[in-house]
Design a protein around this motif. Structure first.
Motif, PDB file in Angstrom:
ATOM      1  N   PRO A 106       0.866   6.881   3.224  1.00 57.30           N
ATOM      2  CA  PRO A 106       2.263   7.838   2.844  1.00 57.30           C
ATOM      3  C   PRO A 106       3.355   7.282   3.497  1.00 57.30           C
ATOM      4  O   PRO A 106       3.350   6.907   4.875  1.00 57.30           O
ATOM      5  CB  PRO A 106       1.790   9.351   3.398  1.00 57.30           C
ATOM      6  N   ALA A 107       4.664   7.524   3.144  1.00 57.97           N
ATOM      7  CA  ALA A 107       5.759   7.028   3.728  1.00 57.97           C
ATOM      8  C   ALA A 107       6.281   8.245   4.705  1.00 57.97           C
ATOM      9  O   ALA A 107       5.991   9.506   4.094  1.00 57.97           O
ATOM     10  CB  ALA A 107       6.912   6.671   2.556  1.00 57.97           C
ATOM     11  N   LYS A 108       6.865   7.777   5.651  1.00 55.53           N
ATOM     12  CA  LYS A 108       7.394   8.828   6.743  1.00 55.53           C
ATOM     13  C   LYS A 108       8.997   9.192   6.228  1.00 55.53           C
ATOM     14  O   LYS A 108       9.054  10.485   6.505  1.00 55.53           O
ATOM     15  CB  LYS A 108       7.514   8.334   8.198  1.00 55.53           C
TER      16      LYS A 108
ATOM     17  N   ARG B  63       0.833  -1.433   0.063  1.00 50.57           N
ATOM     18  CA  ARG B  63       0.097  -0.035   0.077  1.00 50.57           C
ATOM     19  C   ARG B  63       0.804   1.400  -0.104  1.00 50.57           C
ATOM     20  O   ARG B  63       0.523   2.282  -0.652  1.00 50.57           O
ATOM     21  CB  ARG B  63      -1.060   0.100   1.058  1.00 50.57           C
ATOM     22  N   THR B  64       2.194   1.084   0.430  1.00 50.00           N
ATOM     23  CA  THR B  64       2.908   2.341   0.593  1.00 50.00           C
ATOM     24  C   THR B  64       3.711   2.624  -0.853  1.00 50.00           C
ATOM     25  O   THR B  64       3.647   3.560  -1.127  1.00 50.00           O
ATOM     26  CB  THR B  64       3.869   2.187   1.420  1.00 50.00           C
TER      27      THR B  64
ATOM     28  N   PRO C 144       0.759  -3.001 -16.533  1.00 47.03           N
ATOM     29  CA  PRO C 144       1.891  -2.855 -15.382  1.00 47.03           C
ATOM     30  C   PRO C 144       3.213  -2.990 -15.907  1.00 47.03           C
ATOM     31  O   PRO C 144       3.442  -3.910 -16.461  1.00 47.03           O
ATOM     32  CB  PRO C 144       1.249  -3.650 -14.424  1.00 47.03           C
ATOM     33  N   ALA C 145       4.067  -2.080 -15.140  1.00 43.24           N
ATOM     34  CA  ALA C 145       5.565  -2.279 -15.381  1.00 43.24           C
ATOM     35  C   ALA C 145       5.988  -3.113 -14.077  1.00 43.24           C
ATOM     36  O   ALA C 145       6.477  -4.226 -14.116  1.00 43.24           O
ATOM     37  CB  ALA C 145       6.155  -1.294 -15.171  1.00 43.24           C
ATOM     38  N   VAL C 146       4.915  -3.035 -12.930  1.00 41.71           N
ATOM     39  CA  VAL C 146       5.378  -3.811 -11.730  1.00 41.71           C
ATOM     40  C   VAL C 146       3.813  -4.313 -11.354  1.00 41.71           C
ATOM     41  O   VAL C 146       2.986  -3.205 -11.211  1.00 41.71           O
ATOM     42  CB  VAL C 146       6.017  -3.198 -10.730  1.00 41.71           C
ATOM     43  N   LEU C 147       3.372  -5.434 -11.096  1.00 38.95           N
ATOM     44  CA  LEU C 147       2.242  -6.003 -10.559  1.00 38.95           C
ATOM     45  C   LEU C 147       2.367  -6.379  -9.141  1.00 38.95           C
ATOM     46  O   LEU C 147       3.233  -7.041  -8.548  1.00 38.95           O
ATOM     47  CB  LEU C 147       1.732  -7.139 -11.428  1.00 38.95           C
ATOM     48  N   LEU C 148       1.681  -5.582  -8.253  1.00 37.52           N
ATOM     49  CA  LEU C 148       1.634  -5.913  -6.823  1.00 37.52           C
ATOM     50  C   LEU C 148       0.519  -6.767  -6.585  1.00 37.52           C
ATOM     51  O   LEU C 148      -0.889  -6.365  -6.852  1.00 37.52           O
ATOM     52  CB  LEU C 148       1.649  -4.709  -6.011  1.00 37.52           C
ATOM     53  N   VAL C 149       0.601  -8.078  -6.043  1.00 39.87           N
ATOM     54  CA  VAL C 149      -0.611  -8.974  -5.711  1.00 39.87           C
ATOM     55  C   VAL C 149      -0.546  -9.298  -4.317  1.00 39.87           C
ATOM     56  O   VAL C 149       0.351  -9.864  -3.802  1.00 39.87           O
ATOM     57  CB  VAL C 149      -0.274 -10.337  -6.423  1.00 39.87           C
ATOM     58  N   ASP C 150      -1.455  -9.000  -3.714  1.00 42.22           N
ATOM     59  CA  ASP C 150      -1.955  -9.216  -2.247  1.00 42.22           C
ATOM     60  C   ASP C 150      -2.746 -10.314  -2.138  1.00 42.22           C
ATOM     61  O   ASP C 150      -3.871 -10.242  -2.135  1.00 42.22           O
ATOM     62  CB  ASP C 150      -2.199  -7.785  -1.614  1.00 42.22           C
TER      63      ASP C 150
ATOM     64  N   ALA D  15      -5.484  -5.839  -5.045  1.00 45.85           N
ATOM     65  CA  ALA D  15      -5.790  -5.691  -3.746  1.00 45.85           C
ATOM     66  C   ALA D  15      -6.280  -6.987  -2.924  1.00 45.85           C
ATOM     67  O   ALA D  15      -6.959  -7.702  -3.626  1.00 45.85           O
ATOM     68  CB  ALA D  15      -6.640  -4.532  -3.366  1.00 45.85           C
ATOM     69  N   GLU D  16      -5.922  -7.182  -1.828  1.00 53.37           N
ATOM     70  CA  GLU D  16      -6.516  -8.332  -1.076  1.00 53.37           C
ATOM     71  C   GLU D  16      -7.973  -7.986  -0.820  1.00 53.37           C
ATOM     72  O   GLU D  16      -8.331  -6.898  -0.639  1.00 53.37           O
ATOM     73  CB  GLU D  16      -6.054  -8.264   0.455  1.00 53.37           C
ATOM     74  N   GLY D  17      -8.804  -9.097  -1.202  1.00 60.99           N
ATOM     75  CA  GLY D  17     -10.098  -9.095  -1.160  1.00 60.99           C
ATOM     76  C   GLY D  17     -10.943  -8.482  -2.467  1.00 60.99           C
ATOM     77  O   GLY D  17     -11.961  -8.111  -2.635  1.00 60.99           O
ATOM     78  N   ARG D  18     -10.019  -8.294  -3.409  1.00 59.35           N
ATOM     79  CA  ARG D  18     -10.470  -8.294  -4.847  1.00 59.35           C
ATOM     80  C   ARG D  18     -11.045  -6.534  -5.094  1.00 59.35           C
ATOM     81  O   ARG D  18     -10.599  -5.974  -6.172  1.00 59.35           O
ATOM     82  CB  ARG D  18     -11.494  -9.187  -5.553  1.00 59.35           C
ATOM     83  N   GLN D  19     -11.739  -6.039  -4.273  1.00 58.77           N
ATOM     84  CA  GLN D  19     -12.066  -4.624  -4.337  1.00 58.77           C
ATOM     85  C   GLN D  19     -12.884  -4.358  -5.743  1.00 58.77           C
ATOM     86  O   GLN D  19     -12.499  -3.256  -6.398  1.00 58.77           O
ATOM     87  CB  GLN D  19     -10.778  -3.805  -4.082  1.00 58.77           C
ATOM     88  N   LEU D  20     -13.433  -5.130  -6.102  1.00 56.72           N
ATOM     89  CA  LEU D  20     -14.134  -4.782  -7.567  1.00 56.72           C
ATOM     90  C   LEU D  20     -15.605  -3.666  -7.196  1.00 56.72           C
ATOM     91  O   LEU D  20     -15.985  -3.710  -6.028  1.00 56.72           O
ATOM     92  CB  LEU D  20     -14.827  -6.005  -8.119  1.00 56.72           C
TER      93      LEU D  20
END
Length: 238
Positions: free
Chosen positions: A54-56, A47-48, A156-162, A84-89
């Motif tokens: 937001p990153a600190k 998520r960051t 995507p250039a990078v696919l984040l899969v949760d 996202a986890e939970g698909r979020q459709l």
């Protein structure tokens, strides 16, 4: 060559830091798995990267471009796309409409959306049979296929899969992971969080073990899978 490079990242919720000086990298065309217990910081990291949290402090670079400080839609347009986890459709929208939303990430993705829909259908024939159906009326496994398809629509250039296997039957887990292997084989870079540790480590060329927001171990997927600490902590083996 590092496509996604994370250095000394600190992030969390309010005054609580979940990620603590975390550093890792994902090379171009590589599949990398993140292993860790619940609350280790894996989802917070994704998520960051996506700009949702937001990153600190620290740095997140995509092909040398700093992402920290950019809004989520600009990060998506740059090519970092999350399943996202939970698909979020959007449950009342059709499967086709959900897919087309993914193509709105960038002008190039929107222009090429017809070809990408064909690619998604080739990966997930069941999705092609349900294009006019409201997404919320599909099974969990079918929705996960749509969620991955929607991410692909963004090119995507990078696919984040949760947690792609969460709540799925063993047969559908194999369907989803077969598709991820095909996506990776076609050249897409993947950063994967997955509760099924053996399955994720067999997909990944490399892996990082995260504990309490820090990387404590790194190696090839095979090395991490064979590591005694990983076997004891995450596979229940002594």
């Amino acid at each position: 060559m590092a496509l996604l490079e994370i250095s000394n990242l600190v992030a969390g919720y309010g005054a609580v830091s979940v990620l603590r000086d975390l550093s890792l990298q994902v090379d171009e065309h590589e599949a990398v798995a993140l292993v860790g217990a619940n609350a280790a910081g894996k989802t917070t990291l994704l998520r960051t990267i996506s700009g949702i949290i937001p990153a600190k402090s620290g740095s997140i670079k995509l092909a040398g471009r700093e992402l920290i400080g950019l809004p989520s839609h600009e990060i998506a347009a740059a090519g970092v796309i999350q399943v996202a986890e939970g698909r979020q459709l959007f449950p009342e929208m059709s499967v086709l409409e959900n897919l087309e939303l993914g193509a709105m990430a960038s002008a190039d993705a929107w222009t090429g959306r017809a070809a990408m829909i064909e690619r998604v259908i080739a990966l997930f024939p069941r999705v092609g049979e349900r294009l006019t159906q409201p997404a919320g009326t599909m099974s969990g496994g079918e929705q996960q296929q749509v969620a991955i398809g929607r991410a692909l629509m963004a090119r995507p250039a990078v696919l984040l899969v949760d947690e792609p296997s969460a709540g799925l039957s063993p047969v559908l887990v194999q369907t989803v992971f077969r598709a991820l292997r095909e996506i990776h084989a076609a050249g897409t870079t993947i950063l994967l969080v997955e509760q099924n540790v053996p399955l994720s480590l067999r997909l990944a060329e490399r892996a990082y073990v995260i504990e309490l927001g820090r990387v404590v171990l790194a190696g090839t997927g095979a090395e991490i899978l064979a590591n005694p600490h990983v076997q004891a902590a995450y596979l229940g083996r002594s």
